[in-house]
Design a protein around this motif. Structure first.
Motif, PDB file in Angstrom:
ATOM      1  N   TYR A  36       0.767  -1.222  -0.090  1.00 61.87           N
ATOM      2  CA  TYR A  36       0.060   0.033   0.044  1.00 61.87           C
ATOM      3  C   TYR A  36       0.859   1.102  -0.174  1.00 61.87           C
ATOM      4  N   ASN A  92     -10.254 -11.185  -5.110  1.00 60.16           N
ATOM      5  CA  ASN A  92      -9.269 -10.800  -4.289  1.00 60.16           C
ATOM      6  C   ASN A  92      -8.375  -9.441  -4.606  1.00 60.16           C
ATOM      7  N   ASN A  93      -7.451  -9.085  -3.569  1.00 62.16           N
ATOM      8  CA  ASN A  93      -6.820  -7.886  -3.672  1.00 62.16           C
ATOM      9  C   ASN A  93      -6.012  -7.883  -5.241  1.00 62.16           C
ATOM     10  N   THR A  97      -6.424  -5.415  -8.192  1.00 59.50           N
ATOM     11  CA  THR A  97      -5.514  -4.444  -8.716  1.00 59.50           C
ATOM     12  C   THR A  97      -5.066  -4.764 -10.240  1.00 59.50           C
ATOM     13  N   LYS A 214      -7.538   3.152  -1.817  1.00 56.15           N
ATOM     14  CA  LYS A 214      -7.185   1.987  -1.161  1.00 56.15           C
ATOM     15  C   LYS A 214      -5.938   2.089  -0.170  1.00 56.15           C
ATOM     16  N   ASN A 218      -5.503   1.626   4.108  1.00 56.57           N
ATOM     17  CA  ASN A 218      -4.724   0.636   4.795  1.00 56.57           C
ATOM     18  C   ASN A 218      -3.226   1.312   5.277  1.00 56.57           C
TER      19      ASN A 218
END
Length: 242
Positions: A36, A92-93, A97, A214, A218
């Motif tokens: 992040y 999912n992440n 992305t 995002k 985080n």
């Protein structure tokens, strides 16, 4: 001579994307566990590019403000449509992305069309000195786009080799835009302003919704600001020196 210009612009654009990709790859290897933080850095780079793009667009298309605004509205709508097509709550992440990287690729592709048209039109008019200067400027402007794009691909778990495919496609789009500029010139200011408006809105959407938010969710605010400002300042200094 003129028939080789689209090939020249395509080759230089591809070389610039790959060079930026190499820089981004090195950054990724230096900070492999700071996902992040890299998002924040990438967001800063994109905001720096957006600022430069908005400034240049206002300077060149001040008489076609409506076209830019209309393009911006179309760009936002287009991004919402793409988001609804790609988005899946079960993603999912890494998949999210990858979605961001695809949307950014589309936004950069839209931007490359009027850039190529402007380049081709200057060669058509015989403004070779200005046209070659534009080639150099485009090369150095594409570098940070390559950095941002490759970071998203790497964060999505994709290899550098897979990044080279969208880099080639984006370079080809610039070459096609150059060919259009050679064939029809740069007479349609309204079309160019519309395309640039779409590009600005699209890149803004990606930078804010897909990347910056995002990172904010985080990271501590202080950590986010450090990496975001680092990316922004790097691009600002870089663009002021070219």
């Amino acid at each position: 001579m003129l028939q080789w210009v689209p090939f020249l612009s395509t080759g230089l654009a591809f070389a610039s994307f790959i060079t930026g990709g190499i820089v981004g790859k090195i950054s990724f290897l230096l900070f492999p566990q700071r996902v992040y933080q890299l998002f924040a850095l990438c967001g800063g780079i994109l905001v720096g590019l957006i600022y430069e793009l908005v400034t240049k667009t206002v300077e060149q298309f001040s008489e076609t403000g409506f076209g830019i605004a209309l393009g911006g509205a179309i760009g936002i709508c287009l991004m919402f449509i793409l988001e609804s097509l790609f988005h899946n709550k079960k993603m999912n992440n890494k998949e999210l992305t990858l979605q961001s990287s695809i949307i950014l690729t589309i936004a950069i592709g839209i931007h490359n069309i009027p850039s190529g048209i402007s380049l081709g039109a200057n060669f058509l008019k015989g403004n070779n000195d200005l046209a070659f200067s534009l080639l150099g400027v485009l090369f150095f402007h594409i570098l940070p786009e390559g950095i941002a794009l490759v970071m998203l691909f790497l964060l999505a778990g994709k290899s550098f080799l897979k990044f080279s495919l969208p880099a080639l496609i984006l370079a080809l789009i610039l070459g096609i835009g150059t060919l259009i500029g050679l064939l029809i010139g740069n007479e349609s200011l309204k079309l160019n302003s519309l395309l640039l408006g779409i590009a600005i809105a699209s890149i803004c959407y990606v930078a804010i919704v897909e990347i910056i938010l995002k990172a904010i969710k985080n990271l501590r605010v202080s950590h986010f600001l450090v990496y975001f400002l680092l990316g922004f300042i790097m691009v600002a200094i870089y663009l002021n020196f070219i």
